[in-house]
Design a protein around this motif. Structure first.
Motif, mmCIF file in Angstrom:
data_model
loop_
_atom_site.group_PDB
_atom_site.id
_atom_site.type_symbol
_atom_site.label_atom_id
_atom_site.label_comp_id
_atom_site.label_asym_id
_atom_site.label_seq_id
_atom_site.Cartn_x
_atom_site.Cartn_y
_atom_site.Cartn_z
ATOM 1 N N ASN A 95 0.819 -1.211 0.000
ATOM 2 C CA ASN A 95 0.000 0.000 0.000
ATOM 3 C C ASN A 95 0.857 1.267 0.000
ATOM 4 O O ASN A 95 0.378 2.344 -0.379
ATOM 5 N N MET A 96 2.117 1.110 0.423
ATOM 6 C CA MET A 96 3.061 2.235 0.394
ATOM 7 C C MET A 96 3.798 2.306 -0.943
ATOM 8 O O MET A 96 4.665 3.158 -1.136
ATOM 9 N N GLY A 97 3.466 1.373 -1.862
ATOM 10 C CA GLY A 97 4.124 1.344 -3.161
ATOM 11 C C GLY A 97 5.414 0.555 -3.173
ATOM 12 O O GLY A 97 6.227 0.684 -4.095
ATOM 13 N N ILE A 98 5.619 -0.294 -2.173
ATOM 14 C CA ILE A 98 6.847 -1.087 -2.046
ATOM 15 C C ILE A 98 6.533 -2.541 -2.362
ATOM 16 O O ILE A 98 5.751 -3.181 -1.645
ATOM 17 N N PHE A 99 7.130 -3.049 -3.443
ATOM 18 C CA PHE A 99 6.822 -4.408 -3.881
ATOM 19 C C PHE A 99 8.060 -5.301 -3.972
ATOM 20 O O PHE A 99 7.934 -6.504 -4.134
ATOM 21 N N SER A 100 9.241 -4.727 -3.899
ATOM 22 C CA SER A 100 10.473 -5.513 -3.959
ATOM 23 C C SER A 100 11.381 -5.076 -2.819
ATOM 24 O O SER A 100 11.203 -4.000 -2.223
ATOM 25 N N LEU A 101 12.368 -5.913 -2.512
ATOM 26 C CA LEU A 101 13.294 -5.572 -1.431
ATOM 27 C C LEU A 101 14.188 -4.401 -1.812
ATOM 28 O O LEU A 101 14.646 -3.653 -0.942
ATOM 29 N N GLY A 102 14.434 -4.221 -3.098
ATOM 30 C CA GLY A 102 15.193 -3.058 -3.539
ATOM 31 C C GLY A 102 14.437 -1.773 -3.235
ATOM 32 O O GLY A 102 15.027 -0.779 -2.777
ATOM 33 N N GLN A 103 13.136 -1.780 -3.495
ATOM 34 C CA GLN A 103 12.322 -0.612 -3.173
ATOM 35 C C GLN A 103 12.289 -0.380 -1.667
ATOM 36 O O GLN A 103 12.325 0.766 -1.203
ATOM 37 N N LEU A 104 12.229 -1.461 -0.899
ATOM 38 C CA LEU A 104 12.250 -1.341 0.556
ATOM 39 C C LEU A 104 13.567 -0.733 1.031
ATOM 40 O O LEU A 104 13.583 0.133 1.911
ATOM 41 N N ALA A 105 14.670 -1.177 0.452
ATOM 42 C CA ALA A 105 15.986 -0.668 0.852
ATOM 43 C C ALA A 105 16.139 0.815 0.534
ATOM 44 O O ALA A 105 16.872 1.534 1.230
ATOM 45 N N ARG A 106 15.444 1.280 -0.501
ATOM 46 C CA ARG A 106 15.561 2.689 -0.898
ATOM 47 C C ARG A 106 14.519 3.583 -0.220
ATOM 48 O O ARG A 106 14.509 4.797 -0.438
ATOM 49 N N THR A 107 13.665 2.993 0.600
ATOM 50 C CA THR A 107 12.675 3.773 1.334
ATOM 51 C C THR A 107 13.345 4.458 2.521
ATOM 52 O O THR A 107 14.133 3.822 3.237
ATOM 53 N N PRO A 108 13.085 5.736 2.764
ATOM 54 C CA PRO A 108 13.722 6.432 3.895
ATOM 55 C C PRO A 108 13.465 5.720 5.222
ATOM 56 O O PRO A 108 12.337 5.296 5.507
ATOM 57 N N LEU A 109 14.503 5.579 6.012
ATOM 58 C CA LEU A 109 14.395 4.917 7.301
ATOM 59 C C LEU A 109 13.344 5.584 8.186
ATOM 60 O O LEU A 109 12.565 4.903 8.865
ATOM 61 N N GLU A 110 13.311 6.907 8.155
ATOM 62 C CA GLU A 110 12.365 7.640 9.005
ATOM 63 C C GLU A 110 10.924 7.273 8.668
ATOM 64 O O GLU A 110 10.058 7.164 9.554
ATOM 65 N N LEU A 111 10.642 7.060 7.383
ATOM 66 C CA LEU A 111 9.294 6.707 6.959
ATOM 67 C C LEU A 111 8.901 5.327 7.478
ATOM 68 O O LEU A 111 7.781 5.121 7.952
ATOM 69 N N LEU A 112 9.837 4.381 7.410
ATOM 70 C CA LEU A 112 9.559 3.025 7.878
ATOM 71 C C LEU A 112 9.386 2.994 9.397
ATOM 72 O O LEU A 112 8.516 2.295 9.917
ATOM 73 N N GLU A 113 10.204 3.746 10.111
ATOM 74 C CA GLU A 113 10.077 3.791 11.571
ATOM 75 C C GLU A 113 8.776 4.461 11.987
ATOM 76 O O GLU A 113 8.148 4.063 12.976
ATOM 77 N N ASP A 114 8.367 5.464 11.233
ATOM 78 C CA ASP A 114 7.110 6.138 11.544
ATOM 79 C C ASP A 114 5.923 5.199 11.340
ATOM 80 O O ASP A 114 4.939 5.253 12.080
ATOM 81 N N LYS A 115 6.040 4.300 10.344
ATOM 82 C CA LYS A 115 4.938 3.394 10.016
ATOM 83 C C LYS A 115 4.941 2.142 10.895
ATOM 84 O O LYS A 115 3.891 1.679 11.337
ATOM 85 N N PHE A 116 6.135 1.588 11.160
ATOM 86 C CA PHE A 116 6.219 0.298 11.843
ATOM 87 C C PHE A 116 6.902 0.357 13.205
ATOM 88 O O PHE A 116 7.004 -0.674 13.870
#
Length: 249
Positions: A95-116
């Motif tokens: 739902n965040m537009g992340i479908f591969s681990l490469g996309q996950l790795a390029r997602t800002p850390l702050e965004l992931l921490e804010d979500k999870f």
């Protein structure tokens, strides 16, 4: 035994390169038990597990290094192929537009921490092949959570069966916290439903006022989350983690 991790650091003078030792172990398993085995090798637990699950099960043996992250790990999709990512987390990431681990790795850390929360930190670093967990008891300074995830051997249709597994897992994570004189304020329960029930599930975190490493207190928090969210579908996966750790002497 399903699988195990072995640290071969420092054994080179005894048995030669770790790759040779691994192949000797596999050879002995075959000769002794007439069973074929697979082995993954890496610089940490995560990379060894990924080499096993994503590569070695096709070839018998695979070695992954940090240099392989971009070429072997980042193309991986769906995200549930990654150790530690269940259907619930995958759905949120999709739902965040992340479908591969490469996309996950390029997602800002702050965004992931804010979500999870703390799990977002782990997702980010795992997507880069970084894993700080030890083979034995983790050191207090770098341990940010304790967790356990279990894929059940069959679908559990009775809530009492699910509760029994949750209790066992709570004792595991609570003991690990007690062994390092730590207590947790946030407790997360994850439930994954059977594919026969079209998958899905839930993950819920609850923060309590006083930090604890008491098995029954952690268990009761998990029961509250189960009662509020469980829809009686057959269960196939359970995960529990405790975070926001404090020193408890």
């Amino acid at each position: 035994m399903d699988e195990s991790f072995i640290d071969l650091t420092g054994t080179e003078k005894l048995w030669g390169p770790p790759e040779n030792t691994i192949k000797e172990i596999q050879k002995e398993i075959l000769e002794t038990l007439q069973l074929h085995s697979t082995a993954g090798m890496g610089p940490n637990i995560l990379m060894a597990k990924l080499a096993l699950d994503l590569d070695a099960k096709k070839t018998g043996f695979a070695k992954w290094t940090y240099e392989d992250v971009q070429t072997k790990l980042w193309p991986v999709t769906p995200l549930t192929e990654m150790w530690g990512i269940g259907r619930g987390i995958e759905k949120t990431l999709n739902n965040m537009g992340i479908f591969s681990l490469g996309q996950l790795a390029r997602t800002p850390l702050e965004l992931l921490e804010d979500k999870f929360g703390v799990m977002g930190n782990q997702l980010f670093h795992h997507a880069h092949g970084v894993d700080l967990s030890d083979m034995g008891s983790p050191t207090v300074e770098r341990q940010i959570s304790y967790g356990k995830s279990q894929i059940l051997m069959r679908d559990y249709n009775k809530v009492d069966e699910v509760k029994s597994v949750i209790l066992e897992m709570c004792e595991d994570v609570a003991k690990r916290a007690r062994d390092t004189f730590q207590a947790a304020r946030t407790i997360l329960l994850g439930i994954g439903y059977s594919k026969d029930a079209f998958g899905g599930g839930f993950q819920r975190a609850r923060t309590i006022h006083d930090a604890t490493n008491d098995t029954m207190k952690i268990y009761n928090v998990c029961l509250d989350s189960l009662k509020e969210n469980y829809n009686r579908n057959p269960v196939r996966q359970i995960s529990i983690s405790i975070t926001k750790l404090e020193i408890r002497r």
